[in-house]
Design a protein around this motif. Sequence first.
Motif, PDB file in Angstrom:
ATOM      1  N   ARG A 178       0.835  -1.192   0.000  1.00  0.00           N
ATOM      2  CA  ARG A 178       0.000   0.000   0.000  1.00  0.00           C
ATOM      3  C   ARG A 178       0.879   1.254   0.000  1.00  0.00           C
ATOM      4  NH1 ARG A 178      -3.606  -0.618   4.625  1.00  0.00           N
ATOM      5  NH2 ARG A 178      -4.869  -1.993   3.345  1.00  0.00           N
ATOM      6  N   ASP A 231       2.465   1.934  -3.330  1.00  0.00           N
ATOM      7  CA  ASP A 231       1.448   2.504  -4.205  1.00  0.00           C
ATOM      8  C   ASP A 231       1.225   3.982  -3.874  1.00  0.00           C
ATOM      9  OD1 ASP A 231      -0.758   2.345  -6.064  1.00  0.00           O
ATOM     10  OD2 ASP A 231      -2.052   2.461  -4.281  1.00  0.00           O
ATOM     11  N   GLN A 232       1.236   4.307  -2.590  1.00  0.00           N
ATOM     12  CA  GLN A 232       1.039   5.709  -2.189  1.00  0.00           C
ATOM     13  C   GLN A 232       2.204   6.581  -2.654  1.00  0.00           C
ATOM     14  OE1 GLN A 232       0.408   4.798   1.936  1.00  0.00           O
ATOM     15  NE2 GLN A 232      -1.826   4.833   1.763  1.00  0.00           N
ATOM     16  N   ARG A 282       1.674   7.176  -6.254  1.00  0.00           N
ATOM     17  CA  ARG A 282       0.600   8.151  -6.508  1.00  0.00           C
ATOM     18  C   ARG A 282       1.019   9.563  -6.126  1.00  0.00           C
ATOM     19  NH1 ARG A 282      -3.949   6.840  -3.364  1.00  0.00           N
ATOM     20  NH2 ARG A 282      -2.944   4.975  -2.561  1.00  0.00           N
ATOM     21  N   LEU A 290      -1.974  12.094  -5.443  1.00  0.00           N
ATOM     22  CA  LEU A 290      -2.006  12.566  -4.062  1.00  0.00           C
ATOM     23  C   LEU A 290      -1.232  13.881  -4.000  1.00  0.00           C
ATOM     24  CD1 LEU A 290      -1.180   9.320  -2.059  1.00  0.00           C
ATOM     25  CD2 LEU A 290      -3.252  10.672  -1.790  1.00  0.00           C
ATOM     26  N   ILE A 303      -9.923  11.270   1.225  1.00  0.00           N
ATOM     27  CA  ILE A 303      -9.108  10.782   0.116  1.00  0.00           C
ATOM     28  C   ILE A 303      -9.350   9.284  -0.056  1.00  0.00           C
ATOM     29  CG2 ILE A 303      -7.395  12.614   0.353  1.00  0.00           C
ATOM     30  CD1 ILE A 303      -5.558  10.629   1.739  1.00  0.00           C
ATOM     31  N   ASP A 357      -7.546   6.791   0.096  1.00  0.00           N
ATOM     32  CA  ASP A 357      -6.931   5.924   1.102  1.00  0.00           C
ATOM     33  C   ASP A 357      -7.766   5.826   2.376  1.00  0.00           C
ATOM     34  OD1 ASP A 357      -4.684   7.456  -0.523  1.00  0.00           O
ATOM     35  OD2 ASP A 357      -3.950   5.448  -0.007  1.00  0.00           O
ATOM     36  N   ARG A 412      -8.993  13.537  -9.873  1.00  0.00           N
ATOM     37  CA  ARG A 412      -7.618  13.303  -9.394  1.00  0.00           C
ATOM     38  C   ARG A 412      -7.460  11.897  -8.823  1.00  0.00           C
ATOM     39  NH1 ARG A 412      -5.331  15.095  -4.726  1.00  0.00           N
ATOM     40  NH2 ARG A 412      -7.102  16.379  -4.122  1.00  0.00           N
ATOM     41  N   GLN A 413      -8.493  11.409  -8.163  1.00  0.00           N
ATOM     42  CA  GLN A 413      -8.444  10.075  -7.557  1.00  0.00           C
ATOM     43  C   GLN A 413      -9.599   9.254  -8.133  1.00  0.00           C
ATOM     44  OE1 GLN A 413      -8.193  10.526  -3.255  1.00  0.00           O
ATOM     45  NE2 GLN A 413      -6.380  11.818  -3.421  1.00  0.00           N
ATOM     46  N   LEU A 473      -9.139   3.709  -7.453  1.00  0.00           N
ATOM     47  CA  LEU A 473      -8.339   3.918  -6.232  1.00  0.00           C
ATOM     48  C   LEU A 473      -9.162   3.764  -4.955  1.00  0.00           C
ATOM     49  CD1 LEU A 473      -6.182   7.022  -7.253  1.00  0.00           C
ATOM     50  CD2 LEU A 473      -5.504   4.615  -7.242  1.00  0.00           C
ATOM     51  N   ARG A 506     -10.612   1.743  -2.892  1.00  0.00           N
ATOM     52  CA  ARG A 506     -10.693   0.306  -2.644  1.00  0.00           C
ATOM     53  C   ARG A 506     -11.272   0.032  -1.262  1.00  0.00           C
ATOM     54  NH1 ARG A 506      -5.631  -0.477  -5.945  1.00  0.00           N
ATOM     55  NH2 ARG A 506      -4.462  -0.013  -4.052  1.00  0.00           N
TER      56      ARG A 506
END
Lengths: 562, 135
Positions: free
Chosen positions: A18, A21-22, A25, A31, B87, B89, B111-112, B116, B118
Amino acid sequence: MYRHDEFDQAFLRARIERFRDQVARRLSGALTEEEFRPLRLQNGVYLQLHAYMLRVAIPYGTLNSAQMRRLADIAERWDRGYGHFTTRQNIQFNWPRLQDIPDILEALAEVGMHAIQTSGNCVRNVTADHLAGAAADEIEDPRPTAELLRQWSTDHPEFAFLPRKFKIAVSGAPRDRAVTRAHDIGLRMIRDGVGQPGYEVSVGGGLGRTPVVGQVIRDFLPKAHLLPYVEAILRVYNLHGRRDNKHKARIKILMLERGIEALRAEVEAEFARQMAAEGGPAVIPDPAVVARIEAAFAPPPLVPATGPAEAYETARRSDPVFRAWTDTNVLPHRVPGHAIATVTLKAPGAAPGDATAEQMRVLADLARCFSHDELRVSHEQNIVLPHVRLDDLPAIHAVLRRHGLATANAGLIGDVIACPGLDYCALATARSIPIAQEIGRRFADPELQRAIGEMRIKISGCINACGHHHVGTIGILGLEKAGRENYQITLGGDHGENLTLGERAGPGFDAEEVVPAIERLIRAYLELRSGPEESFLAAYRRLGMAPFKAALYGATEGRHAA
Amino acid sequence: MPIVTRNGFAPVPPADFHPPEAAAALRAAAIDLPNDADPERLAPHFDRIALIRIPFPVFADGRGFSLARRLRDLGYRGRLRAAGHLIADQFRLALACGFDEVEIDDALAARQPEHLWRAETGPDPRARLRGRAAG
Ligand code: SF4
């Protein structure tokens, strides 16, 4: 000690993927830097003055030789050959590159280590008494509690975006070696009237800009209620902690603004709601799981000695250097014939807490051969060999000596605690390491150190107080005044079970005047004390600030009056 | 303005949102609950509420997560929506705290994008503590 099982391994693998991946991004712009920041912080990655810094957790300060060896490998491969042990049972690497960090995390995961929640506005790495499972005065090993809290707080969905960081410490002995009252939650293991184990829970402690001694919120919390109760505290804090000003966002401010009574009432109401929730509270752990964690901390198979420790006694008689080291750096173990040995990372002129890769490997070898494969990291930035035979101490000492690790100054004036300060830290207002090094050199003479006796000097490079200066016998706080580094001195702090904040002595000193000022203080103490058994702290308590203030400012009053 | 659920992006269904005080007089209501509100005051009216929306002014303000947990602990069974700056995440965290969906603006959605957001959490340490996970 606790070893990561398949679950922990799977969890760490998923977490690293994870994070990879961050990072990707962030680089692609999906991000923003603002959005990426808490994500990297919760994976231990800070942006410092010169580079990224990676802070690796050493949960409850316990590690084995393979883990220490891996830290040495990382220091060599991805850093500049050393690491810095902090006051919170972490190790920091100061020079990794961002793109290497996922690989470093993988190298850590292979030995059951990680950097999760060592930073950011979440529940941080839980700390515990570094003598857990070995100290003679222990009621119960605090580490199963700390491990339970680690598992509970890891990736907790509700508490990943708190108003501010949140620190928990656990002590299992009457002597509080975990500075519990300086934590957002402090847990002290106790027993109730009928011998049932539980905790005294304190809340709202913390050093930093507004130092506060934690207050007791619950006199006795039965062990089984730990997680719902801690969850209740966190929920009240998450809902009501201030978010308008980051300097007022810790739970201590909520406690000061509302009062401990009101905070207790809210927490107890939330706790009651959780206990009454349909299907029971969300976080009562399965007893079998708790039993498994407790079993992982079963004491190592030490064989109690039946006779005197001949080799140890002989070496003490014949080797004064060894004798001096055992006088200061060796503590009694609960099993006869054994001892706890402290290796101070405080040779004269050293940066406190720094260890080279080679030194880490030496310590790993010693742990494997002599200490049942266990090492500890203390909040005093030292390394501990917790389970050694008295008769092995001469051999251990000889190895330490060869590698510059046998400095006999644990708990003495040379055993200085210092944060990284302006040499590394982006928040610093002054350097702390050079001051610590200078103190180490000025007081290098072991005779002199022993004559001065117990003394905790703690140095922070800014008001955030990572060097715990408020609770040092002598505290030194580095500030910036008119473009120059300026150091304030506090006296009379105590990091033990009677946690006491030091008192500011007066105006600060320029960098080159600090150590001479400390020398004047020490000279005054040696003259004023009632005898060698009266420590600096005891003398200060008896005499008050006045004579020490006179020693600090007397002769040069005019220069400091401004 | 999409809404994100476990099934991905969808257009925001029309709804008239009311302040919490109005709940007593409505049926199948949609309520806007400020993130500093006391959810206990809504509890007597839960059976008249179909949807509660909780604002996230900035993604770093995690009050909404605790508010959602408290509503669920109090027995609220209707739909729960987080709205504002979350966001991708944080989606799994929002679901784990009891939210069903997240309402975001078009700029963030661009943007997301959908893939993404998930829902899967991976190994859950607290499920393991309750004895409900392997290991
Ligand atoms: S006390 Fe200040 S200078 Fe020292 S490590 Fe903490 S933030 Fe940095």
